[in-house]
Design a protein around this motif. Structure first.
Motif, short mmCIF file in Angstrom:
data_model
loop_
_atom_site.label_atom_id
_atom_site.label_comp_id
_atom_site.label_asym_id
_atom_site.label_seq_id
_atom_site.Cartn_x
_atom_site.Cartn_y
_atom_site.Cartn_z
N LYS A 131 0.69 -1.17 0.08
CA LYS A 131 -0.04 -0.07 -0.18
C LYS A 131 1.02 1.32 -0.13
O LYS A 131 2.08 1.22 0.23
CB LYS A 131 -1.16 0.02 1.29
CG LYS A 131 -2.05 -1.04 1.24
CD LYS A 131 -2.75 -1.49 0.10
CE LYS A 131 -3.54 -2.40 0.17
NZ LYS A 131 -4.28 -2.54 1.34
N ARG A 132 0.13 2.41 -0.21
CA ARG A 132 0.84 3.59 -0.29
C ARG A 132 1.16 4.23 1.15
O ARG A 132 0.12 3.99 2.02
CB ARG A 132 0.14 4.91 -0.93
CG ARG A 132 -0.03 4.52 -2.36
CD ARG A 132 -0.69 5.68 -3.18
NE ARG A 132 -0.01 6.79 -3.26
CZ ARG A 132 0.92 7.13 -4.20
NH1 ARG A 132 1.04 6.15 -5.05
NH2 ARG A 132 1.59 8.21 -4.05
N PRO A 133 2.08 4.78 1.57
CA PRO A 133 2.39 5.46 2.97
C PRO A 133 1.52 6.63 2.58
O PRO A 133 1.06 7.20 1.82
CB PRO A 133 3.82 5.84 2.90
CG PRO A 133 4.62 5.08 1.85
CD PRO A 133 3.45 4.76 0.54
N VAL A 134 1.05 6.83 4.16
CA VAL A 134 -0.02 8.10 4.25
C VAL A 134 0.72 9.40 3.94
O VAL A 134 1.98 9.41 3.95
CB VAL A 134 -0.24 8.01 5.79
CG1 VAL A 134 -0.93 6.92 6.33
CG2 VAL A 134 0.83 8.33 6.71
N THR A 135 -0.07 10.27 3.67
CA THR A 135 0.13 11.64 3.10
C THR A 135 1.08 11.73 1.90
O THR A 135 1.42 12.71 1.34
CB THR A 135 0.89 12.45 4.32
OG1 THR A 135 2.31 12.02 4.32
CG2 THR A 135 0.34 12.16 5.58
N VAL A 136 1.11 10.69 0.85
CA VAL A 136 1.93 10.82 -0.06
C VAL A 136 1.13 11.01 -1.24
O VAL A 136 0.83 9.82 -1.86
CB VAL A 136 3.00 9.62 -0.26
CG1 VAL A 136 4.10 9.76 -1.30
CG2 VAL A 136 3.99 9.55 0.98
N PRO A 137 1.14 11.87 -1.97
CA PRO A 137 0.16 12.15 -3.19
C PRO A 137 0.99 11.39 -4.27
O PRO A 137 2.06 11.24 -4.61
CB PRO A 137 0.03 13.52 -3.68
CG PRO A 137 1.28 14.05 -2.91
CD PRO A 137 1.49 13.29 -1.55
N GLU A 138 0.07 10.79 -5.55
CA GLU A 138 0.62 10.12 -6.57
C GLU A 138 0.83 11.29 -7.69
O GLU A 138 2.10 11.22 -8.29
CB GLU A 138 -0.18 9.35 -7.14
CG GLU A 138 0.16 8.44 -8.48
CD GLU A 138 -0.74 7.40 -8.93
OE1 GLU A 138 -0.15 6.42 -9.58
OE2 GLU A 138 -1.81 7.54 -8.50
N HIS A 139 0.42 12.37 -7.73
CA HIS A 139 0.44 13.25 -8.70
C HIS A 139 0.55 14.73 -7.87
O HIS A 139 -0.34 14.98 -7.10
CB HIS A 139 -0.63 13.54 -9.88
CG HIS A 139 -0.68 12.18 -10.53
ND1 HIS A 139 0.20 12.19 -11.37
CD2 HIS A 139 -1.51 11.28 -10.54
CE1 HIS A 139 -0.15 10.74 -12.01
NE2 HIS A 139 -1.23 10.26 -11.35
N THR A 140 1.59 15.72 -8.17
CA THR A 140 1.45 16.92 -7.67
C THR A 140 1.81 17.96 -9.00
O THR A 140 2.85 17.63 -9.85
CB THR A 140 2.35 17.38 -6.49
OG1 THR A 140 3.65 16.98 -6.66
CG2 THR A 140 1.77 16.47 -5.48
N ALA A 141 1.27 19.14 -9.15
CA ALA A 141 1.43 19.98 -10.23
C ALA A 141 1.18 21.53 -9.59
O ALA A 141 0.35 21.64 -9.01
CB ALA A 141 0.79 19.50 -11.39
N SER A 142 1.92 22.20 -10.32
CA SER A 142 1.77 23.91 -9.97
C SER A 142 2.27 24.47 -11.25
O SER A 142 3.17 24.20 -11.96
CB SER A 142 2.54 24.13 -8.71
OG SER A 142 4.00 23.80 -8.85
N LEU A 143 1.65 25.82 -11.05
CA LEU A 143 1.89 26.79 -12.43
C LEU A 143 2.06 28.29 -11.55
O LEU A 143 1.01 28.51 -11.17
CB LEU A 143 1.24 26.63 -13.54
CG LEU A 143 1.35 27.72 -14.46
CD1 LEU A 143 2.94 27.58 -15.18
CD2 LEU A 143 0.24 27.61 -15.54
N TRP A 144 3.10 28.76 -11.90
CA TRP A 144 3.07 30.37 -11.35
C TRP A 144 3.70 31.26 -12.33
O TRP A 144 4.62 30.89 -13.11
CB TRP A 144 3.99 30.51 -10.05
CG TRP A 144 4.25 31.96 -9.75
CD1 TRP A 144 5.10 32.72 -10.10
CD2 TRP A 144 3.41 32.60 -8.78
NE1 TRP A 144 5.04 33.92 -9.63
CE2 TRP A 144 3.80 33.87 -8.79
CE3 TRP A 144 2.21 32.32 -8.13
CZ2 TRP A 144 3.09 35.09 -7.92
CZ3 TRP A 144 1.17 33.29 -7.26
CH2 TRP A 144 1.99 34.66 -7.32
N ALA A 145 2.97 32.59 -12.74
CA ALA A 145 3.44 33.49 -13.79
C ALA A 145 3.22 34.61 -13.22
O ALA A 145 2.14 35.03 -12.73
CB ALA A 145 2.80 33.09 -14.93
#
Length: 728
Positions: free
Chosen positions: A616-630
């Motif tokens: 199983k996945r460890p707690v609090t670890v997301p599979e996807h994260t993404a961000s964009l700043w301009a």
């Protein structure tokens, strides 16, 4: 707001530029008077010499070119065979961050606010490792030296207003830094005295009754520039999104540089930080946050589960240290960094232990703690060639020592009804059990950075000894745990003419594990091993950097429950994390700066005695994260001086318990900023600027993470700040 970076041209550079321009104008005037009209006059070439970026110095805009966190030498990022992100001062100011965690929101592979606070702790998840409790990955490196923590709740944090840059080194880094989390480290780089005069004062007001004043003064103390000074300070007072909680901070950071010769420098750093009130840090049950309760629905994000008269968190931190460097000749130079820290903390809270209907049963915790620590890192660097090979050879030894004592007690607290909360109930102070701790670590390391034409090789190794001694005062029985470890790294990079630089690396790490098995055997250090391949792109003539990496990281000797002896652990667990990380930073045009990031993290528990969590996945670890700043700046016309920016951050669903039966939903948050530089249109107002920021602009209500069914945290709601800054 503009960056606090030093002016791009030094005094000497400006003198050279003025002289060159004068010569050019004079030559043109003479030629115009004597030459024939049909002749063409060729003017001399004008060369502008500016200050080169230093690894520990200011960054122009959003894109750093140099870093020392990955190699402990001043190395271009494009030539460092490792994925390293640098958050510069300009980005921190544009995004108006008040915590280090907040500054990492747009950094790939980092989940910075799983358990967000208003400034109490900076705990992150980095490449799948981190979270809460004993697995927490606290930001604890400042200027390349570890900032020690206490036994329980005494975890120092650093005010970001005193930082020049924040650098994220991903993966095992024990070769240079010793005992460390295998996911990597975050190294905070302090502001240093500047050769050019710089003065700033700013005022900030915002939601939740926020009030802040800061100042930053720097420059030479003598005409020759051999003595430089800097004094940075801040006072902040604010409420938080949780009722009956408050945040307050006093920060002062003086520093002084002595440069007797061009080859010798000594910078002395002082820091004092006092947090009379540490804001909120409570946890809530999943029933009522992740899922609605059939009895009381959703718990409000402003709900306070404690007792106002009992709740407290205060922390003092004072430190003194220095950074010394001397260059003997073109080959040899030496450096030494040292810091002594004295810190103390008082903590009291009542938290939810169980839920019955709309009644929350509570328990109380109280702790007092004191810490004194010393860290010193001594280095010798040699730059030389052997035939076609160019070497940057580094030898070093570092020593860390920490002495802490803590009183810790757990007691009972009266229940509270969520539908009809009554505050003012008495909570008895629990009896404190006192424990003394002595920690030390001594490490010896060596590293060689080798260049062969366009090939770059990095090899390094380290040997460590670490000791941890715990002595409960009630029994006086001393427990001594001693560990030794050998770690290494090897990497290769090839730099093409077109700016592309692929690389590959392998690295190992170790981290001592406290405690013993049922048989009384002390736990061995947990170990990490990572394979990474990646590519960087930084063409000439463009201020930008694109990085991409694939990694395979395994942590072994992880604690897992002993099925034969309840309350004890075995050390046979293993966690494997594989992933892809992408980051692009650059100036798309003269007006537009962009930061884009994405991370895919496949984390799995591959060995454990708890079959419910195997695979199983460890707690609090997301599979996807993404961000964009301009950020876009208007440089001419009637709106000259106006800048505006916006960003979006996305985090996919996470597991909320070890068996993955609880799922925390995905969320996306939008941030925005608007600033105006009055001096662009009104010269008499030069240096004056106004900036407004909104975090979580649309006031999205979400759960940022859960560690278990009774341990969930809400994310930060909308905050709006307005700041007025004057620089001269």
């Amino acid at each position: 707001m503009a960056s606090t970076s030093s002016p791009l041209l030094s005094v000497q550079a400006r003198h050279r530029l003025h002289a060159t321009l004068l010569a050019a104008v004079s030559a043109a005037a003479l030629n115009a008077g004597s030459a024939r009209a049909e002749e063409v006059t060729t003017l001399p070439t004008i060369t502008v010499e500016g200050q080169a970026e230093r690894a520990n110095g200011p960054v122009q805009g959003y894109v750093a070119r140099q870093s020392a966190s990955g190699t402990k030498t001043d190395t271009p990022l494009i030539e460092t065979p490792q994925f390293i992100s640098v958050v510069p001062r300009a980005q921190m100011e544009d995004q108006s961050v008040s915590t280090v965690s907040g500054a990492l929101r747009y950094t790939p592979g980092v989940v910075p606010e799983v358990r967000p606070t208003s400034g109490r702790y900076d705990s992150i998840v980095l490449r799948g490792f981190g979270g809460g409790g004993t697995d927490a990955n606290y930001v604890n490196f400042l200027d390349g030296l570890r900032v020690a923590r206490g036994i329980n709740y005494l975890v120092p944090t650093i005010e970001p207003y005193g930082l020049e840059r924040i650098e994220v080194v991903r993966g095992p880094a024990s070769v240079l830094y010793g005992q460390i989390n295998p996911g990597g480290l975050v190294n905070l780089v302090s502001k240093r005295p500047t050769a050019e005069p710089y003065r700033e004062i700013n005022l900030q007001f915002g939601t939740q009754a926020r009030k802040q004043i800061g100042f930053d003064l720097s420059g030479p103390a003598d005409p020759e520039g051999r003595f430089l000074y800097r004094l940075t300070g801040l006072y902040r007072d604010a409420d938080t999104q949780v009722h009956h909680t408050h945040e307050q901070r006093i920060y002062l950071a003086p520093s002084f540089t002595w440069r007797p010769t061009a080859d010798t420098s000594l910078t002395v750093f002082g820091k004092y930080q006092y947090d009379p009130d540490g804001g909120f840090y409570g946890l809530l049950p999943a029933l009522g946050t992740v899922t609605p309760s059939p009895v009381f629905g959703r718990i409000r994000t402003s709900f306070f589960a404690g007792e106002p008269s009992y709740e407290r968190y205060s922390r003092h931190l004072a430190s003194i240290g220095y950074a010394f460097e001397h260059r003997f000749n073109d080959v040899w130079s030496v450096r030494q960094n040292l810091r002594y820290v004295d810190a103390a903390q008082t903590f009291g809270t009542s938290s939810i232990a169980s839920v019955v209907g709309s009644t929350f049963n509570r328990r109380s915790v109280y702790s007092q703690e004191r810490l004194r620590s010393l860290a010193v890192d001594s280095q010798a660097e040699a730059r030389f060639s052997t035939g076609a090979l160019s070497h940057t050879l580094l030898f070093g030894t570092d020593y860390q020592q920490g002495i802490s004592d803590t009183g810790y007690g757990v007691g009972t607290a009266p229940p509270i009804n969520y539908l009809n909360p009554f505050y003012g109930q008495a909570i008895a102070m629990p009896r404190l059990d006192w424990t003394d701790q002595y920690q030390r670590q001594l490490g010896f390391y060596a590293q060689d950075q080798i260049k062969l034409d366009r090939w770059i090789f990095v090899v390094g190794g380290r040997f460590d000894t670490a000791q941890n001694t715990l002595t409960p005062r009630a029994t006086g029985q001393r427990t001594v745990q001693s560990d030794t470890a050998t770690t290494g790294r090897a990497a290769v990079l090839y730099r093409f003419d077109n700016g592309i630089a692929p690389y590959a690396s392998i690295a190992t790490s170790f981290e001592p594990t406290g405690g013993m098995t049922f048989a009384g055997e002390p736990f061995r250090p947990s170990t990490g091993r990572q394979y990474e391949v990646g590519v960087k792109y930084q063409p000439d003539g463009w201020r930008g950097l694109v990085q991409a990496a694939f990694f395979d990281l395994t942590r072994q000797n992880v604690l897992t429950p002993d099925p034969a002896h309840i309350g004890f652990n075995l050390q046979i667990g293993e966690v494997r994390v594989r992933g892809i990380e992408l980051e692009a930073r650059g100036e798309i045009t003269e007006n537009l700066q962009v930061i884009a990031s994405y991370a895919y993290t496949d984390a799995r528990i591959t060995r454990t005695t708890n079959l419910a969590s195997l695979g199983k996945r460890p707690v609090t670890v997301p599979e996807h994260t993404a961000s964009l700043w301009a950020k876009y700046a208007v440089l001419d016309g009637v709106l000259n001086g106006l800048s505006f920016g916006a960003g979006i951050r996305y985090t996919s669903a996470t597991a909320g318990d070890a068996a993955n039966t609880l799922s925390v939903p995905a969320y996306a948050v939008v941030d925005a900023m608007l600033s105006y530089d009055f001096g662009r249109s009104r010269p008499e107002l030069k240096g004056l600027s106004l900036q407004v920021n909104a975090h979580n602009l649309f006031d999205r209500e979400f759960v940022s993470g859960c560690f278990a069914a009774m341990q969930c945290a809400y994310g930060l709601r909308r905050t709006v700040t307005a700041g007025l800054t004057y620089r001269w």
